[in-house]
Design a protein around this motif. Structure first.
Motif, PDB file in Angstrom:
ATOM      1  N   ILE A  84       0.075  -6.148   0.521  1.00 23.15           N
ATOM      2  CA  ILE A  84      -1.804  -6.072  -0.582  1.00 23.15           C
ATOM      3  C   ILE A  84      -1.552  -8.188  -0.952  1.00 23.15           C
ATOM      4  CG2 ILE A  84      -2.708  -5.684  -1.760  1.00 23.15           C
ATOM      5  CD1 ILE A  84      -1.649  -3.129  -1.840  1.00 23.15           C
ATOM      6  N   ASP A  86       0.779  -1.270  -0.073  1.00 21.99           N
ATOM      7  CA  ASP A  86      -0.624   0.302   0.170  1.00 21.99           C
ATOM      8  C   ASP A  86       0.900   0.989  -0.149  1.00 21.99           C
ATOM      9  OD1 ASP A  86      -2.686   0.700   1.429  1.00 21.99           O
ATOM     10  OD2 ASP A  86      -1.605   2.545   0.961  1.00 21.99           O
ATOM     11  N   VAL A 114      -0.760 -14.186  -8.429  1.00 23.45           N
ATOM     12  CA  VAL A 114      -0.795 -13.406  -6.831  1.00 23.45           C
ATOM     13  C   VAL A 114       0.093 -13.726  -5.887  1.00 23.45           C
ATOM     14  CG1 VAL A 114      -2.802 -13.723  -5.415  1.00 23.45           C
ATOM     15  CG2 VAL A 114      -3.203 -15.063  -8.154  1.00 23.45           C
ATOM     16  N   SER A 115      -0.055 -12.330  -5.669  1.00 16.41           N
ATOM     17  CA  SER A 115       0.934 -12.181  -4.489  1.00 16.41           C
ATOM     18  C   SER A 115       0.025 -12.429  -2.794  1.00 16.41           C
ATOM     19  CB  SER A 115       0.741 -10.123  -4.188  1.00 16.41           C
ATOM     20  OG  SER A 115      -0.610 -10.351  -3.796  1.00 16.41           O
ATOM     21  N   ALA A 153      -5.896  -4.759  -7.958  1.00 17.63           N
ATOM     22  CA  ALA A 153      -6.264  -5.532  -6.304  1.00 17.63           C
ATOM     23  C   ALA A 153      -7.335  -4.111  -6.560  1.00 17.63           C
ATOM     24  CB  ALA A 153      -5.101  -5.089  -5.132  1.00 17.63           C
ATOM     25  N   TYR A 162      -3.568 -11.238  -2.076  1.00 20.79           N
ATOM     26  CA  TYR A 162      -4.284 -11.593  -3.201  1.00 20.79           C
ATOM     27  C   TYR A 162      -4.345 -10.789  -4.364  1.00 20.79           C
ATOM     28  CZ  TYR A 162      -5.943 -14.794   0.255  1.00 20.79           C
ATOM     29  OH  TYR A 162      -6.010 -15.814   1.480  1.00 20.79           O
ATOM     30  N   ALA A 163      -3.319  -9.233  -4.822  1.00 18.81           N
ATOM     31  CA  ALA A 163      -3.212  -8.411  -5.775  1.00 18.81           C
ATOM     32  C   ALA A 163      -2.955  -9.605  -7.252  1.00 18.81           C
ATOM     33  CB  ALA A 163      -1.764  -7.678  -5.404  1.00 18.81           C
ATOM     34  N   GLN A 164      -3.727  -9.249  -8.217  1.00 16.39           N
ATOM     35  CA  GLN A 164      -3.344  -9.849  -9.132  1.00 16.39           C
ATOM     36  C   GLN A 164      -1.897  -8.931 -10.335  1.00 16.39           C
ATOM     37  OE1 GLN A 164      -5.288 -12.228 -10.432  1.00 16.39           O
ATOM     38  NE2 GLN A 164      -4.381 -12.955 -12.146  1.00 16.39           N
ATOM     39  N   TYR A 177      -7.655  -0.815  -5.023  1.00 22.06           N
ATOM     40  CA  TYR A 177      -6.167   0.001  -5.430  1.00 22.06           C
ATOM     41  C   TYR A 177      -6.588   0.342  -6.605  1.00 22.06           C
ATOM     42  CZ  TYR A 177      -4.798  -1.526  -0.848  1.00 22.06           C
ATOM     43  OH  TYR A 177      -4.280  -1.368   0.866  1.00 22.06           O
TER      44      TYR A 177
END
Lengths: 106, 157
Positions: B29, B22, B49-50, B73, B31-33, B76
Motif C-alpha cells: 500500500i 493489504d 509515508v510509505s 491509508a 502513500y500510507a501515513q 483502510y
C-alpha cells in the motif's frame, strides 16, 4: 487562417453551430467572419473526428457554437472601429425563447 | 557542552521502518501515513509515508520509552500498535480494507447541450471567457484564438 497538425487551412472545415462555412474569413484571412461577441465556445478537433462525428477532414475541424440571446431584457450593442463595425440586438420572446441578431461590416 | 546535548537528543530518537500491506491480498500500500508518538512525555511525533512498495522509514521517532504507531491509508481501517520501546526491526503492518461509502451526487446541466464534435477526446474547447483573455490584433477573433490549441498553429499573415 489556422493550421491543424500541418494540414492546409482549406482542408480545415469551419462549422458554425454544426453548419459548414465555406468562406469563414475576411480581409484575406486576417479576420474571421464570425463576431467574437456571439461566440459561446469554439471547439478545435484534431484528427478526423472518429470519436465524436465524422467531419470529413484529414487534419481537423473548428466548430463554433453561438450563445443564446438575453432572456431578461432587450439589449442593443454596437461598435465602430478601423477594422470593423458591428451592431447586435438581443432579447427575450416570452419566457423560454430569445433572439439574437448580429451584424458586422469590415 | 553542546556536543553532549546533541548526543543526548540523538540517543532519545529512534528510526522506525517497516512495510505496509493489504491484509487480504498482501499487495503493498503506497502513500500510507505512518505516525509515531510517545505515549508519555512531550516528545514530538514523527511521521513518514510509505512508498510504492509499501516500505516506510520514520527517522527521528521518539526513543527511550513506549511509542504508539498509527498507520492510516485511504480506504483502510486505522492500524494502531503500542510498543514498549521503538522496535529496531522492520515492522509488518497489515491494513484491513474499509470501503468508504460516498454520498450520491446529482449533476445537472444548464444551458445548451454539448455538440457531438466536442465529445471527442481530441477536442480542445475555447469558451467565451478564455476567448476574451487572449491577446488580440485589432479585435477579438475566434479563429485566431484557435492557435492556443496544442494541435493548431498560428495563422500566417
Amino acid at each position: 487562417m489556422p493550421f491543424i497538425r500541418g494540414g492546409t487551412s482549406e482542408g480545415t472545415p469551419v462549422l458554425l453551430d454544426g453548419v459548414r462555412l465555406f468562406n469563414a474569413f475576411h480581409l484575406g484571412g486576417f479576420l474571421s467572419a464570425i463576431n467574437a461577441e456571439v461566440v459561446e465556445r469554439a471547439t478545435i478537433l484534431a484528427g478526423s473526428g472518429g470519436d465524436g462525428m465524422a467531419i470529413g477532414s484529414l487534419s481537423g475541424a473548428i466548430d463554433i457554437a453561438t450563445r443564446d440571446g438575453a432572456r431578461d431584457e432587450m439589449r442593443m450593442a454596437g461598435s465602430l472601429g478601423l477594422a470593423s463595425s458591428r451592431l447586435s440586438v438581443e432579447g427575450p420572446i416570452g419566457s423560454s425563447v430569445s433572439y439574437l441578431f448580429d451584424g458586422r461590416r469590415t | 557542552m553542546t556536543g553532549t546535548a546533541l548526543l543526548i537528543v540523538a540517543m532519545q530518537q529512534a528510526t522506525l521502518s517497516g512495510v505496509v500491506r493489504d491484509s487480504v491480498d498482501l499487495e503493498p500500500i503506497a502513500y500510507a501515513q505512518v505516525t509515531v508518538t510517545a505515549t508519555a512525555g512531550e516528545a514530538a511525533a514523527a511521521a513518514g509515508v510509505s512508498d510504492r512498495y509499501g516500505a516506510f522509514v520514520v527517522p527521528g521517532a521518539p526513543g527511550g520509552g513506549a511509542v504508539r504507531v498509527e498507520v492510516a491509508a485511504f480506504g483502510y481501517a486505522l492500524w494502531t500498535r503500542t510498543y514498549e520501546t521503538p522496535p529496531s526491526e522492520p515492522i509488518r503492518v497489515l491494513l484491513s480494507p474499509a470501503p468508504i461509502g460516498l454520498e450520491g451526487l446529482e449533476v445537472s446541466v444548464a444551458g445548451r447541450a454539448g455538440d457531438p464534435i466536442s465529445l471527442s477526446r481530441d477536442a480542445f474547447i475555447i469558451d467565451s471567457v478564455l476567448l476574451r483573455t487572449l491577446p488580440t490584433i485589432l479585435e477579438t477573433d475566434v479563429l485566431r484564438a484557435t492557435a492556443v490549441s496544442p494541435s493548431a498553429s498560428a495563422p500566417s499573415d
